[in-house]
Design a protein around this motif. Structure first.
Motif, short mmCIF file in Angstrom:
data_model
loop_
_atom_site.label_atom_id
_atom_site.label_comp_id
_atom_site.label_asym_id
_atom_site.label_seq_id
_atom_site.Cartn_x
_atom_site.Cartn_y
_atom_site.Cartn_z
N ILE A 61 -19.08 -17.08 42.07
CA ILE A 61 -20.49 -17.35 41.81
C ILE A 61 -20.55 -18.01 40.43
O ILE A 61 -20.39 -17.35 39.40
N HIS A 62 -20.73 -19.32 40.40
CA HIS A 62 -20.66 -20.07 39.15
C HIS A 62 -21.93 -19.89 38.33
O HIS A 62 -23.04 -19.79 38.86
N SER A 63 -21.75 -19.90 37.01
CA SER A 63 -22.85 -19.66 36.08
C SER A 63 -23.70 -20.89 35.81
O SER A 63 -24.87 -20.78 35.43
N GLY A 64 -23.11 -22.10 35.93
CA GLY A 64 -23.77 -23.33 35.50
C GLY A 64 -23.25 -23.82 34.18
O GLY A 64 -23.83 -24.73 33.57
N LEU A 65 -22.13 -23.30 33.74
CA LEU A 65 -21.55 -23.63 32.42
C LEU A 65 -21.15 -25.09 32.30
O LEU A 65 -21.37 -25.72 31.26
N TYR A 66 -20.54 -25.65 33.33
CA TYR A 66 -19.79 -26.89 33.19
C TYR A 66 -20.63 -28.17 33.28
O TYR A 66 -20.19 -29.23 32.85
N TYR A 67 -21.81 -28.11 33.83
CA TYR A 67 -22.45 -29.29 34.37
C TYR A 67 -23.37 -29.96 33.37
O TYR A 67 -24.00 -29.30 32.53
N ALA A 68 -23.45 -31.28 33.45
CA ALA A 68 -24.24 -32.05 32.50
C ALA A 68 -25.69 -31.58 32.52
O ALA A 68 -26.31 -31.49 33.58
N PRO A 69 -26.25 -31.27 31.34
CA PRO A 69 -27.64 -30.83 31.29
C PRO A 69 -28.56 -31.86 31.95
O PRO A 69 -28.43 -33.07 31.78
N GLY A 70 -29.48 -31.36 32.76
CA GLY A 70 -30.40 -32.22 33.47
C GLY A 70 -29.93 -32.65 34.84
O GLY A 70 -30.71 -33.19 35.62
N SER A 71 -28.66 -32.40 35.17
CA SER A 71 -28.13 -32.78 36.48
C SER A 71 -28.60 -31.79 37.54
O SER A 71 -29.03 -30.67 37.25
N LEU A 72 -28.49 -32.22 38.80
CA LEU A 72 -28.79 -31.31 39.88
C LEU A 72 -27.86 -30.11 39.86
O LEU A 72 -28.29 -28.97 40.10
N LYS A 73 -26.58 -30.34 39.60
CA LYS A 73 -25.64 -29.23 39.56
C LYS A 73 -26.05 -28.20 38.52
O LYS A 73 -26.00 -26.99 38.78
N ALA A 74 -26.44 -28.66 37.34
CA ALA A 74 -26.82 -27.71 36.28
C ALA A 74 -28.04 -26.90 36.70
O ALA A 74 -28.05 -25.67 36.65
N ARG A 75 -29.07 -27.60 37.13
CA ARG A 75 -30.33 -26.91 37.46
C ARG A 75 -30.17 -25.96 38.64
O ARG A 75 -30.62 -24.81 38.60
N LEU A 76 -29.51 -26.43 39.70
CA LEU A 76 -29.45 -25.64 40.93
C LEU A 76 -28.39 -24.55 40.86
O LEU A 76 -28.55 -23.49 41.47
N ALA A 77 -27.30 -24.77 40.11
CA ALA A 77 -26.28 -23.72 40.00
C ALA A 77 -26.79 -22.55 39.16
O ALA A 77 -26.52 -21.39 39.48
N VAL A 78 -27.51 -22.83 38.10
CA VAL A 78 -28.05 -21.74 37.27
C VAL A 78 -29.01 -20.90 38.08
O VAL A 78 -28.94 -19.66 38.08
N ALA A 79 -29.90 -21.54 38.82
CA ALA A 79 -30.82 -20.79 39.68
C ALA A 79 -30.05 -20.07 40.78
O ALA A 79 -30.32 -18.90 41.09
N GLY A 80 -29.08 -20.74 41.37
CA GLY A 80 -28.33 -20.16 42.47
C GLY A 80 -27.47 -18.99 42.06
O GLY A 80 -27.24 -18.08 42.88
N CYS A 81 -26.99 -18.98 40.83
CA CYS A 81 -26.19 -17.85 40.35
C CYS A 81 -26.97 -16.55 40.48
O CYS A 81 -26.48 -15.56 41.03
N ALA A 82 -28.19 -16.56 39.98
CA ALA A 82 -29.03 -15.36 40.06
C ALA A 82 -29.43 -15.06 41.50
O ALA A 82 -29.41 -13.90 41.94
N GLU A 83 -29.79 -16.10 42.27
CA GLU A 83 -30.27 -15.87 43.63
C GLU A 83 -29.17 -15.39 44.57
O GLU A 83 -29.43 -14.58 45.47
N THR A 84 -27.96 -15.87 44.38
CA THR A 84 -26.85 -15.43 45.22
C THR A 84 -26.60 -13.94 45.02
O THR A 84 -26.42 -13.19 46.00
N LYS A 85 -26.59 -13.50 43.78
CA LYS A 85 -26.37 -12.07 43.52
C LYS A 85 -27.53 -11.24 44.06
O LYS A 85 -27.31 -10.15 44.63
N ALA A 86 -28.76 -11.75 43.92
CA ALA A 86 -29.91 -11.00 44.44
C ALA A 86 -29.86 -10.91 45.96
O ALA A 86 -30.18 -9.86 46.54
#
Length: 420
Positions: A61-86
């Motif tokens: 479950i990735h945190s969103g650490l690696y991805y360029a700020p403003g990218s889809l990966k950054a925005r969606l991985a950060v949200a997905g990290c919390a949602e996947t655990k929930a």
């Protein structure tokens, strides 16, 4: 695996048809139901769901650490990290928020690690900088000159999540067809014809989440994807013995920014086993999970593609190194030993689960040889501008982590809205 519907008689016209039974396809199906669509279907070519990228990865479950700020990966991985655990907590699925150490094993990696700190904090990820002693406190078996501690990273079972999403979707009225291969999704004036090997389906809109086959389906549908999917196989080994016993959570290297691959890492899974990998070697077929699987036409298509030829010309040394680590267990052990000193080839074993031995990353490559480093969604629109077919053309890691937000993003695009 979820109980999925078989193929009924004459296929009705659906509001939306989703192509692809990985976690992204099931997340899109879920988001469609949440948005109020009552006639939705999903079509998967394999006899079961999650058979490719979803079921063959490190389950991080990735945190969103690696991805360029403003990218889809950054925005969606950060949200997905919390949602996947929930989601796992809500449905009693296995997951652990174990945290991750990123280990810099030499001084020349420190500037790249500093860039990770910048990106992570810009993305809203909690990141702690560690000195060598701090790394040892977190992961005593790891040797590093410095490191990062990312507490929100976790592990789960994405195949189990996909099965639960399917079960819930069917209970809400969705139809899931397995063992039915989609050939194309052709836009007409009023609808879309989904051509399959077992008859056609009609839909108002179609979302193609076909992973390794996404560019093929786009071209067969008369849509130019602008990229080619190049299959990169990543192989895993079980780490056993004292070194494995000492691993507490996740241990990653500092990645090379020239590539979207995160490097060989050590992961303690939800079952308690520790695996190391993956490498990144060119697969000899789209679903080429070992060196024995060769499809001449598919390999020839890759080897003659201008984008791949440009990539190979730029990165052939990197490719040879990855191939060496694939063919030599000693070479793989040496790569692991940079972070975990003392690991030898004798400590590496084939995973007990065949599905965990290798995965194939569906990586989109542009004609100039550059690797697409963000999620890529391309839309085939009607004359009025309405989206009829949306092609998901690049959704490798962290797409599993980001799947639930990706689903909402895609449905919002279909409806001409901003994603929530």
């Amino acid at each position: 695996m979820a109980d999925v519907a078989g193929i009924p008689g004459p296929s009705p016209r659906h509001d939306v048809v989703v192509v692809g039974g990985g976690i992204v396809g099931l997340a899109v199906l879920t988001a469609l139901l949440d948005a109020g669509h009552t006639s939705v279907a999903l079509v998967e070519r394999e006899s079961s769901l999650a058979g490719h990228q979803t079921g063959r990865n490190s389950n991080v479950i990735h945190s969103g650490l690696y991805y360029a700020p403003g990218s889809l990966k950054a925005r969606l991985a950060v949200a997905g990290c919390a949602e996947t655990k929930a989601f796992c907590a809500e449905h009693d699925l296995p997951y652990v928020e174990c945290g991750k150490v990123v280990a810099a094993t030499s001084e020349d990696e420190l500037p790249r690690m500093a860039e990770l700190v910048r990106r992570g904090r810009a993305n809203g990820v909690e990141v702690h900088e560690l000195d060598a002693a701090g790394v040892r406190d977190r992961e005593p078996a790891v040797r590093a000159v410095a490191g990062l501690w990312v507490p929100s990273t976790g592990i789960c079972d994405y195949e189990a999540i996909t099965a639960k999403l399917a079960e819930l979707a069917v209970a809400r009225g969705a139809v899931i067809h397995t063992g039915r291969a989609v050939r194309s999704a052709v836009r007409r004036r009023q609808d879309v014809v989904v051509h399959t090997d077992r008859g056609d389906l009609l839909a108002g809109q179609v979302v193609v989440c076909a992973g390794l086959r996404s560019d093929e389906i786009a071209r067969a549908s008369g849509f130019d994807p602008g990229v080619r999917i190049v299959p990169f196989r990543g192989e895993y080994s079980d780490l056993r013995g004292p070194k494995a016993d000492a691993i507490r959570g996740l241990v990653y290297p500092v990645p090379d920014p020239a590539f979207p691959f995160l490097g060989v890492h050590a992961t303690r899974g939800v079952d308690g086993s520790v695996h190391v990998g993956p490498n990144a070697v060119l697969a000899l077929a789209r679903e080429g999970y070992d060196w024995r699987t060769l499809k001449v036409r598919e390999l020839a298509g890759t080897l003659t593609d201008p984008g791949f030829l440009a990539l190979a010309g730029q990165q052939w040394r990197y490719g040879l190194g990855e191939m060496h680590r694939s063919l030599s267990k000693a070479a793989m052990a040496k790569a692991v030993a940079r972070m975990l000193p003392g690991v030898t080839a004798d400590d590496l074993h084939p995973p007990h689960d065949v599905m965990r031995r290798a995965g194939v990353r569906a990586q989109a490559v542009r004609p100039d040889g550059s690797l697409v480093d963000d999620f890529l969604f391309s839309e085939d629109t009607a004359d009025r501008g309405d989206i009829r077919v949306l092609h998901v053309l690049n959704a490798p890691s962290p797409a599993a982590t980001a799947a639930l937000p990706i689903g909402r993003e895609i449905v919002a695009r279909l409806e001409g809205k901003d994603a929530a």
